[in-house]
Design a protein around this motif. Sequence first.
Motif, short mmCIF file in Angstrom:
data_model
loop_
_atom_site.label_atom_id
_atom_site.label_comp_id
_atom_site.label_asym_id
_atom_site.label_seq_id
_atom_site.Cartn_x
_atom_site.Cartn_y
_atom_site.Cartn_z
N ILE A 193 0.83 -1.21 0.00
CA ILE A 193 0.00 0.00 0.00
C ILE A 193 0.87 1.26 0.00
O ILE A 193 0.35 2.38 0.01
CB ILE A 193 -0.97 0.01 1.20
N PRO B 183 2.44 6.95 0.03
CA PRO B 183 1.28 6.11 -0.28
C PRO B 183 1.34 5.68 -1.75
O PRO B 183 1.79 6.43 -2.61
CB PRO B 183 0.08 7.02 0.00
N LEU B 184 0.91 4.48 -2.02
CA LEU B 184 0.95 3.94 -3.37
C LEU B 184 0.17 4.84 -4.33
O LEU B 184 -0.96 5.23 -4.06
CB LEU B 184 0.34 2.54 -3.36
N SER B 185 0.79 5.16 -5.46
CA SER B 185 0.11 6.00 -6.46
C SER B 185 -0.85 5.14 -7.29
O SER B 185 -0.68 3.92 -7.38
CB SER B 185 1.13 6.66 -7.39
N TYR C 8 -2.65 1.64 -6.57
CA TYR C 8 -3.50 2.07 -5.46
C TYR C 8 -4.94 1.55 -5.66
O TYR C 8 -5.45 1.58 -6.78
CB TYR C 8 -3.52 3.60 -5.39
N PRO C 9 -5.53 1.03 -4.61
CA PRO C 9 -5.14 1.13 -3.19
C PRO C 9 -4.22 0.01 -2.71
O PRO C 9 -3.63 0.11 -1.64
CB PRO C 9 -6.48 1.07 -2.47
#
Length: 384
Positions: free
Chosen positions: A345, A351-353, A358-359
């Motif tokens: 994640i 945070p994962l793009s 994402y997610p």
Amino acid sequence: MLRRPDPARLITAIGRFASRERDERDERTAAWLGVALGVSFTVAFVTGLVSHFMQHPPGWAVWPSRPVGLYRLTQGAHVIGGLATIPLLLAKLWTVYPRLWQWPPVRSAGHALERALVFPLVGGALFQLVTGLFNIAYFYPFPFFFTTAHYWTAYIVYGALVVHVANEWAKVRGLRPGRAGADARPTGPSRRGFLATVAGACGLVGLTTVGETFTPLGRLALLAPRRPGVGPQRLPVNKTAAAAGVRPDPAWRLAVTGDVARELSLSLADLRAMPQHVARLPIACVEGWSAEGTWAGVRLRDVLHAAGVDAGARVRVESLEAGGRYRASEVDPPHWHDELTLLAIGLNGEPLSPDHGYPCRLIAPDRPGVLQTKWIARLVVHGS
């Protein structure tokens, strides 16, 4: 009055022209190039089989999760070595093309068979290199599926190569000092100079490509479709979220279903609340490029243990992507038990793009990039 051209005389004239260049294209030069091509094609054949069976694993093969960079190494060698083979193959064809114009075309049934077997070798080799070049450039002007055609043609080419080597071996062994044609002095470029030029061209192609997987030479990767460090969150992507038709969904949940003791439905907040782990792993793609990232997330085995999954089960990871050949992938026990296999994640401290999944996405050691499923929707567990 114009005379009708005589095909025999025409071919004889072409043969005489070719023979004037024969010193340059002597048997020994062709033999050295043939040996180099044999080595190159053998490496390509073996690494190509590894690539195909890892990407499309048969029922009898369960690939290990370690060493972490095995696929990165074999696929990098396959693509970079294949590109470096192009000048080598062209040089080989240049040295032997006068034989195409010999007269008479065939001298016996055995000679006819020998000449006929050259066509699948030359035609197949050109097909493999040209379509392989198109594949790494993401250019598909042909109607067939590249992977299947590339796989089956490899058997034809390598089989024809083995037959050709067996047929030519006695001739190559006979090329020793003092034999006719072995020590001929070329009227054009010397044999050594010609071979050095070919080797230099192959080396230059390799040098301007190897940086796509060997990060220290990334700036030299002028012929590579992807470069390490270039892309969202400093990591390349092949397919963006927009291209996959995936949009962020605030109501997203991860479903764990199938042969489980307890079905789960996990939100992104639920995943963040679980023990987090970090793994430094590469994305290694079939086009030959690879790049490492620092991934953060939940171990896949922790989620599966929470669902009460049998230790020998397999897991089908399904994406939010609506279509595509690789919208889902299978994870065998050696991989989902590995502590480095994550439901990621986060990437490189962020945070994962969306373009990286994402997610939530799968990241595991020693797997082709197309099997590192992005935009995960469900984990479907089934028997071994």
